[in-house]
Design an enzyme around this catalytic site. Structure first.
Site: not given
Length: 350
Positions: A27, A177, A180, A182, A237
């Site tokens: 990113t 994706h 991670n 998300y 997260n």
């Protein structure tokens, strides 16, 4: 010492890679204010086309998926046209590139999509995370809304459309994706999925959304052009839960049946170990997944080459060293020293 990295690798009847080195998704937050890829981005990716495959930075599938500033989308005609400039640059240099399709889920912030009139943050359950948006610390995370079944169906459709848009933009395929911390990953971990309906509680139910997205994209563009990234070990997260192991014990064999282009581990450092996985995430996945596996996570070329020789995975994804070294593949092949990565390099595309 790294000769196996420079072997061609046949993914399937459609795609063959000129070497086993992948550029990992990175990113960069440098799309324009309409989330359209720029000429600088096209030049950046074009310079790295010697990789066997480039996986693009994560690409937002719809406005409410945005959680970081200036991250590119693939849901408007202008964004699709912008990505076509990128893919043209990569193909002109004999490279291949997949788009990584992304919705950040509870990591999104309404600041980025307020023009749509929505203030909702979407997630499996109304369970938030603490902290603030990177690069925009004045924006703190909100408690998300638990997505309805009808909204889930729309998300599946939007992922499918994003995949079709990616092919229209000239990408050779897509990586979903699902890692991670998300949106898709949020359905796969008990920390973030507290649902009691057909999308929660059991391994089958918690895997349902990921598999629905996967199946919709495969139906749209083919399994030969579809890949997936997953994070069996909760680390970003997300809090780990020993019950997560059963979710991935169920999910990964289901993924294998879909015969994807590849499965990609989502981890920042593959040296990390998880008690409920019995060690490294890559070792756990390799023990139950027999098709093409991509390893990643702070590997040097030498360590990655040895891991491939030891059958720990088949392809090596390299992240930050590709930011510092556009000619990473050439430098490794020729035994040249690498430029060391530093965070200052994130401020511009080179």
């Amino acid at each position: 010492m790294t000769a196996n990295l420079f072997q061609t690798y046949v993914l399937n009847k459609t795609l063959s890679l000129k070497n086993r080195i992948l550029m990992a998704p990175l990113t960069r937050c440098v799309a324009d204010d309409e989330l359209v890829p720029t000429q600088d981005m096209a030049d950046y990716y074009g310079r790295r086309a010697e990789a066997g495959l480039i996986i693009s930075e994560a690409v937002i599938i719809r406005p409410d998926g945005q959680g970081y500033p200036n991250t590119p989308g693939i849901f408007t005609p202008a964004q699709i046209d912008g990505w076509r400039t990128v893919t043209d640059a990569v193909h002109a240099n004999a490279g291949k590139i997949f788009a990584q399709l992304w919705h950040t889920g509870r990591v999104a912030h309404p600041h980025f999509y307020q023009a749509t009139g929505s203030q909702d943050v979407m997630a499996p359950s109304a369970v938030g995370i603490e902290g603030s948006v990177p690069r925009m610390r004045e924006l703190t995370y909100q408690i998300p809304k638990a997505i309805t079944v009808e909204e889930i169906a729309q998300l599946v459709s939007d992922y499918s459309q994003a995949a079709a848009n990616a092919i229209d933009a000239g990408f050779d395929g897509v990586e979903i994706h699902g890692a991670n911390g998300y949106l898709i990953d949020q359905f796969l971990h008990h920390d973030s999925n507290r649902r009691s309906d057909e999308y929660g509680q059991t391994p089958e139910n918690m895997s349902r959304f990921a598999l629905e997205v996967l199946d919709a994209i495969v139906a749209r563009i083919g399994n030969d052009r579809t890949a997936l990234r997953i994070s069996p070990g909760a680390y970003f997260n997300m809090a780990g839960d020993s019950r997560d192991r059963a979710v991935f014990d169920y999910l990964i064999p289901e993924i294998e049946q879909r015969d994807l282009a590849f499965l990609h581990i989502g981890i920042f450092d593959d040296a990390m170990e998880f008690d409920y996985l019995g060690g490294r995430a890559s070792s756990y996945v390799r023990s139950i997944y027999n098709k093409t596996l991509v390893g990643v996570g702070s590997f040097t070329a030498e360590a990655g080459s040895q891991a491939i020789a030891d059958d720990k995975f088949d392809l090596l994804a390299i992240g930050r060293p590709f930011i510092a070294n556009p000619d990473y593949v050439e430098r490794v092949r020729d035994g040249k020293d690498l430029v060391e990565y530093s965070d200052e390099m994130l401020t511009s595309l080179v």
